[in-house]
Write an enzyme that holds these catalytic residues in place. Structure first.
Site, PDB file in Angstrom:
ATOM      1  N   GLU A  38       1.945   7.959  -1.307  1.00 33.09           N
ATOM      2  CA  GLU A  38       0.656   8.594  -1.630  1.00 33.09           C
ATOM      3  C   GLU A  38       0.832   9.688  -2.683  1.00 33.09           C
ATOM      4  OE1 GLU A  38      -0.484   9.390   2.428  1.00 33.09           O
ATOM      5  OE2 GLU A  38      -0.678   7.232   2.757  1.00 33.09           O
TER       6      GLU A  38
ATOM      7  N   GLY B 242       2.412   7.468  10.771  1.00 34.22           N
ATOM      8  CA  GLY B 242       1.246   8.180  10.260  1.00 34.22           C
ATOM      9  C   GLY B 242       0.185   8.317  11.346  1.00 34.22           C
ATOM     10  N   GLY B 243      -0.849   7.480  11.272  1.00 37.67           N
ATOM     11  CA  GLY B 243      -2.007   7.588  12.164  1.00 37.67           C
ATOM     12  C   GLY B 243      -1.657   7.723  13.642  1.00 37.67           C
TER      13      GLY B 243
ATOM     14  N   SER C 167       1.982   1.444   9.663  1.00 37.68           N
ATOM     15  CA  SER C 167       1.250   0.911  10.816  1.00 37.68           C
ATOM     16  C   SER C 167       2.107   0.772  12.081  1.00 37.68           C
ATOM     17  CB  SER C 167       0.603  -0.437  10.458  1.00 37.68           C
ATOM     18  OG  SER C 167      -0.383  -0.243   9.451  1.00 37.68           O
TER      19      SER C 167
ATOM     20  N   ASN D  80       4.049  11.920  10.467  1.00 30.37           N
ATOM     21  CA  ASN D  80       3.454  12.438   9.229  1.00 30.37           C
ATOM     22  C   ASN D  80       1.944  12.524   9.446  1.00 30.37           C
ATOM     23  OD1 ASN D  80       2.513  12.968   6.678  1.00 30.37           O
ATOM     24  ND2 ASN D  80       3.174  11.006   5.775  1.00 30.37           N
ATOM     25  N   TRP D  81       1.466  13.744   9.613  1.00 35.13           N
ATOM     26  CA  TRP D  81       0.032  13.919   9.912  1.00 35.13           C
ATOM     27  C   TRP D  81      -0.848  13.742   8.681  1.00 35.13           C
ATOM     28  CZ3 TRP D  81      -0.291  18.915  13.479  1.00 35.13           C
ATOM     29  CH2 TRP D  81       0.408  18.657  14.672  1.00 35.13           C
ATOM     30  N   LYS D  82      -0.232  13.697   7.494  1.00 34.96           N
ATOM     31  CA  LYS D  82      -0.995  13.606   6.243  1.00 34.96           C
ATOM     32  C   LYS D  82      -2.052  14.725   6.213  1.00 34.96           C
ATOM     33  CE  LYS D  82       0.200   8.782   5.954  1.00 34.96           C
ATOM     34  NZ  LYS D  82      -0.101   7.436   5.502  1.00 34.96           N
TER      35      LYS D  82
ATOM     36  N   GLY E 148      -1.368   2.338   6.769  1.00 36.37           N
ATOM     37  CA  GLY E 148      -2.776   2.554   7.127  1.00 36.37           C
ATOM     38  C   GLY E 148      -3.606   1.284   7.185  1.00 36.37           C
TER      39      GLY E 148
ATOM     40  N   HIS F 146       6.649  10.375  -1.013  1.00 39.18           N
ATOM     41  CA  HIS F 146       5.777   9.459  -0.263  1.00 39.18           C
ATOM     42  C   HIS F 146       4.933   8.663  -1.259  1.00 39.18           C
ATOM     43  CE1 HIS F 146       2.649   7.960   2.387  1.00 39.18           C
ATOM     44  NE2 HIS F 146       3.465   8.216   3.396  1.00 39.18           N
TER      45      HIS F 146
ATOM     46  N   GLU G  48       8.891   2.285   3.417  1.00 38.01           N
ATOM     47  CA  GLU G  48       7.464   2.202   3.744  1.00 38.01           C
ATOM     48  C   GLU G  48       6.780   1.249   2.762  1.00 38.01           C
ATOM     49  OE1 GLU G  48       5.930   5.745   6.210  1.00 38.01           O
ATOM     50  OE2 GLU G  48       5.579   6.187   4.118  1.00 38.01           O
TER      51      GLU G  48
HETATM   52  P1  13P Z   1       0.458   4.757   9.020  1.00 39.49           P
HETATM   53  O1  13P Z   1       1.397   4.811  10.210  1.00 39.49           O
HETATM   54  O2  13P Z   1      -0.847   5.430   9.276  1.00 39.49           O
HETATM   55  O3  13P Z   1       0.358   3.363   8.496  1.00 39.49           O
HETATM   56  O4  13P Z   1       1.159   5.631   7.855  1.00 39.49           O
HETATM   57  C1  13P Z   1       2.471   5.396   7.522  1.00 39.49           C
HETATM   58  C2  13P Z   1       2.928   6.444   6.614  1.00 39.49           C
HETATM   59  O5  13P Z   1       2.571   6.487   5.444  1.00 39.49           O
HETATM   60  C3  13P Z   1       3.804   7.492   7.166  1.00 39.49           C
HETATM   61  O6  13P Z   1       4.357   8.282   6.172  1.00 39.49           O
END
Ligand code: 13P
Length: 268
Positions: free
Chosen positions: A106, A243-244, A222, A14-16, A182, A104, A176
Site C-alpha cells: 500500500e 490485516g483485517g 486475507s 497490521n492495523w493499517k 483485503g 508494504h 504478501e
Molecule cells: P488483510 O489481512 O486484511 O488481507 O491484509 C493483509 C496485509 O496487507 C497485512 O499487511
C-alpha cells in the site's frame, strides 16, 4: 529447502488506518485479557497500530505486561529534518518500537515508495536496532503472466543488496501477494509455501545460506483463524502478517494459537 529449525514464529497485526487511540486502548485491553502465557511461549507477536496510537499502546503493553512487541507500519529513512508529516526511525526507537513494516504494497502503490526508498528505509530501521518486516509480493497481472518470481527477485535484490548477511539473518520478509490483500482470497497453503521457499532461496543466493536459514518469512493476505493452521503448517512459513483479522482481539488470539509449533500439523 530448510528445516524449520530454531525459527520462532512471528504473528504480526497490521492495523493499517484503523482504530483511533481510544479504540486501540480497548482492543489492547481485550487482547491482554485473552492472551495466556502459553500462547507466547513459542510464538512472537507484534501489533502495528497507527502512529497516533503508539504511545497509548506502549504505555498499556508496559504497564500491564501484555506479551506483545510494539510495531510501526512505516517510517522515514532520515533521523530528523524538514520532512513535513513524516515520522523518523529514531522517534520510533525511543518509543520502544521493535518491528517496523517496510515497503508494504500500500505504501508502494499509493504513496510512490520506490525500491530505492525501501532499501534506504530498511537500513535506517536496522541502524536503530529495530527489526524491519520487508514486504514483497506480486500483482494479479504479474501472477497471471507467470512473473511472480521475477517480481519477488527484483524486490529482494533492490532491498538487500547493501545489507550484510548478519543483518539479513535477523530480518523478517513478508510475502504478501497484492491480489490476496483485503480480498478474502488468501493464497493456498501450497502456493504460500512455494513463494516463501522461493524467497528463502533467493535470499540464500543474495546473502548466503546462513542468513536465509535464520531469516523469518511471513505470509500475509486475507489470513483468518480458519486458514491460519494450514498456512502455519508449511515448513517455510514462519509467521503471518495479518490485516483485517487483527483488528478484533478474539480472532487475533485464535490466529496466534494456530501458529504455535504444537498446533502445526507437519512442520519440520
Ligand atoms: P488483510 O489481512 O486484511 O488481507 O491484509 C493483509 C496485509 O496487507 C497485512 O499487511
Amino acid at each position: 529447502m530448510t528445516p524449520a529449525g530454531p525459527r520462532r514464529p512471528l504473528v504480526s497485526g497490521n492495523w493499517k488506518m484503523h482504530h483511533d487511540h481510544i479504540e486501540a486502548l480497548h482492543t489492547m485491553r481485550d487482547l491482554g485479557l485473552r492472551m495466556k502465557p502459553e500462547d507466547v511461549a513459542q510464538v512472537d507477536v507484534s501489533v502495528h497500530p497507527p502512529f497516533t496510537d503508539l504511545r497509548t499502546v506502549q504505555t498499556l503493553v508496559e504497564g500491564e505486561s501484555i506479551p506483545v512487541a510494539l510495531g510501526a507500519q512505516h517510517c522515514n529513512d532520515h533521523d530528523r529534518g524538514a520532512f513535513t508529516g513524516e515520522v523518523s526511525p529514531q522517534m520510533l526507537a525511543r518509543l520502544g518500537v521493535r518491528y517496523v513494516i517496510v515497503g508494504h504494497s500500500e505504501r508502494r502503490q499509493h504513496f510512490g515508495m520506490s525500491d530505492e526508498l525501501v532499501a534506504a528505509t530498511l537500513r535506517a530501521v536496522l541502524q536503530h536496532d529495530m527489526t524491519p518486516i520487508l514486504c514483497v509480493g506480486e500483482t494479479e497481472e504479474e501472477r497471471a503472466a507467470g512473473r511472480t518470481e521475477t517480481r519477488l527477485s527484483s524486490q529482494l535484490e533492490a532491498a538487500l543488496q547493501e545489507l550484510d548477511g548478519s543483518h539479513v539473518a535477523g530480518l523478517v520478509v513478508a510475502y504478501e501477494p497484492i491480489w490476496a490483500i483485503g480480498t478474502g482470497r488468501a493464497a493456498t497453503a501450497v502456493d504460500a509455501e512455494d513463494a516463501c521457499l522461493f524467497v528463502r532461496e533467493k535470499v540464500a543466493e543474495l546473502s548466503g545460506a546462513d542468513a536465509a536459514t535464520s531469516m523469518r518469512v511471513q505470509y500475509g493476505g486475507s489470513v483468518n483463524p480458519e486458514n491460519a493452521p494450514d498456512l502455519m503448517a508449511e515448513p517455510d512459513v514462519d509467521g503471518l502478517l495479518v490485516g483485517g483479522a487483527s483488528l478484533d482481539a478474539a480472532g487475533f488470539v485464535e490466529i496466534i494459537r494456530a501458529s504455535r509449533p504444537a498446533a502445526g500439523r507437519r512442520k519440520g
